[in-house]
Design an enzyme around this catalytic site. Structure first.
Site, mmCIF file in Angstrom:
data_model
loop_
_atom_site.group_PDB
_atom_site.id
_atom_site.type_symbol
_atom_site.label_atom_id
_atom_site.label_comp_id
_atom_site.label_asym_id
_atom_site.label_seq_id
_atom_site.Cartn_x
_atom_site.Cartn_y
_atom_site.Cartn_z
ATOM 1 N N ALA A 30 -2.209 -9.726 -5.702
ATOM 2 C CA ALA A 30 -2.979 -8.848 -4.808
ATOM 3 C C ALA A 30 -4.009 -8.094 -5.647
ATOM 4 C CB ALA A 30 -2.062 -7.895 -4.036
ATOM 5 N N LEU A 31 -4.770 -8.852 -6.421
ATOM 6 C CA LEU A 31 -5.659 -8.278 -7.435
ATOM 7 C C LEU A 31 -6.764 -7.439 -6.805
ATOM 8 C CD1 LEU A 31 -6.000 -11.433 -9.729
ATOM 9 C CD2 LEU A 31 -4.325 -9.572 -9.876
ATOM 10 N N GLY A 34 -9.029 -2.528 -9.899
ATOM 11 C CA GLY A 34 -8.329 -2.027 -11.086
ATOM 12 C C GLY A 34 -7.905 -3.192 -11.982
ATOM 13 N N HIS A 35 -7.285 -4.220 -11.364
ATOM 14 C CA HIS A 35 -6.881 -5.396 -12.155
ATOM 15 C C HIS A 35 -8.095 -6.065 -12.783
ATOM 16 C CE1 HIS A 35 -3.524 -5.385 -9.071
ATOM 17 N NE2 HIS A 35 -2.864 -5.368 -10.196
ATOM 18 N N GLN A 59 12.344 -5.561 -10.000
ATOM 19 C CA GLN A 59 11.870 -4.176 -9.988
ATOM 20 C C GLN A 59 11.791 -3.578 -8.591
ATOM 21 O OE1 GLN A 59 8.127 -5.536 -12.006
ATOM 22 N NE2 GLN A 59 7.148 -3.931 -10.807
ATOM 23 N N LYS A 150 -2.890 4.336 -15.045
ATOM 24 C CA LYS A 150 -2.499 4.914 -13.755
ATOM 25 C C LYS A 150 -0.973 4.936 -13.638
ATOM 26 C CE LYS A 150 -2.968 5.374 -9.078
ATOM 27 N NZ LYS A 150 -2.044 4.399 -8.524
ATOM 28 N N SER A 187 -4.011 0.105 -4.576
ATOM 29 C CA SER A 187 -3.916 -0.733 -3.377
ATOM 30 C C SER A 187 -3.407 0.088 -2.182
ATOM 31 C CB SER A 187 -3.022 -1.941 -3.632
ATOM 32 O OG SER A 187 -1.868 -1.535 -4.292
HETATM 33 O O1 PAF Z 1 2.306 -3.009 -12.940
HETATM 34 C C1 PAF Z 1 2.683 -4.087 -12.432
HETATM 35 O O2 PAF Z 1 1.955 -4.744 -11.687
HETATM 36 C C2 PAF Z 1 4.081 -4.590 -12.725
HETATM 37 O O3 PAF Z 1 4.981 -3.554 -12.840
HETATM 38 C C3 PAF Z 1 4.152 -5.507 -13.957
HETATM 39 C C4 PAF Z 1 3.789 -4.755 -15.235
HETATM 40 C C5 PAF Z 1 3.223 -6.685 -13.780
HETATM 41 C C6 PAF Z 1 5.569 -6.032 -14.134
HETATM 42 O O4 PAF Z 1 6.000 -6.778 -13.035
#
Ligand code: PAF
Length: 289
Positions: A30-31, A34-35, A59, A150, A187
């Site tokens: 979902a770029l 920021g990415h 996570q 961030k 996002s």
């Molecule tokens: O910041 C994120 O998008 C995630 O926590 C990461 C670092 C890609 C790990 O899944």
């Protein structure tokens, strides 16, 4: 652009890149802008840029909707292609966790760094992040890895893991991108529908700017709690009555490296804030100078 979905395929390519430097941008897809800034930064650091896209189940808490997390695969790949990314690593959960999650060897970051702030509201989250990031480092074998400031708690935990485990990768923090009014790009901003909600969301950066200005004006360390409470009251007061509710979840000053709360606002200290604007939870932080 190369696309790898298995560790074995990537490893073959990595061997061909021997002698070249590799920069990794780890993402969950979902770029957004920021990415894209992280990816551009990666391009200035190394010969080869690899973006990993993996929605890491480890996570997510039981109350968090893993299935609903957006996965716009084609759009993400098109963005990477446009930015000149050399390779995307896009594994499945089975590829990453072939033995399942229950018996997995995990990275357990120190409780002192995970029990407060975002970690207090997401038990197990940072363990999941550290574990997948270590796996990605071990698979991709990057010389550099770029993370946004961030997510300051995530960044500090990863930096600690790299130091503690002597990982041969240089972590490159990237400053938070902001819109013209100071709102940190996220996002989640898309959930701020009404103009008044967008206005209220500026409270977070206003508190941080206020802390920086107060420190500059004082020219000496300031008592953290007293100063932050005063700033919070001043910035939030116009929102106490009215249609948009702004509720601060935490506001704190921490040592930028250890993430332990500090009593004083002074240069080098990071100020963290998390707040709900109606139902939308936002976070922001700044490093005092
Ligand atoms: O910041 C994120 O998008 C995630 O926590 C990461 C670092 C890609 C790990 O899944």
């Amino acid at each position: 652009m190369l696309l790898f979905t298995t560790v074995a395929e990537y490893r073959t390519q990595r061997a061909d890149w021997r002698g070249k430097t590799v920069a990794l941008v780890p993402t969950m897809g979902a770029l957004h802008e920021g990415h894209q800034a992280l990816i551009r930064k990666a391009g200035t650091l190394a010969d080869v840029v690899v973006v990993s896209i993996f929605v890491n189940p480890l996570q997510f808490g039981p109350q968090e909707d893993l299935a609903a997390y957006p996965r716009p695969r084609e759009q993400d790949l098109a963005i990477c292609e446009q930015l000149g990314v050399d390779a995307v690593f896009y594994p499945s959960p089975l590829e990453m966790y072939p033995d399942g999650q229950d018996s997995l060897t995990r990275v357990v970051p120190p409780a002192t760094m995970t029990e407060r702030f975002c970690g207090a509201f997401r038990p197990g989250h940072f363990e999941g992040v550290a574990t997948v990031v270590l796996k990605l480092f071990s698979i991709i074998q990057p010389d550099f890895a770029i993370f946004g400031e961030k997510d300051a708690q995530q960044l500090a935990i990863i930096q600690k893991m790299v130091r503690d485990l002597n990982l041969p990768v240089r972590i490159v923090p990237h400053p938070t991108l902001r819109d013209g009014r100071g709102l940190a790009l996220s996002s989640r901003n898309q959930y701020l529908k009404a103009p008044q909600e967008q206005e209220a969301a500026l409270c977070l950066s206003q508190i941080l700017v206020g802390a920086q200005q107060a420190l500059k004006a004082a020219e000496a360390p300031l008592p953290a709690e007293e100063t932050l409470v005063r700033l919070q009251d001043a910035v939030l007061s116009p929102w106490q009555t009215g249609p948009v509710s702004v509720r601060v979840q935490y506001l704190a000053a921490v040592d930028a490296v250890t993430f332990q709360p500090t009593a004083w606002l002074k240069p080098g200290v990071r100020v963290l804030v998390a707040a709900y604007v109606n139902q939308v939870r936002l976070i922001d932080n700044c490093l005092l100078s």
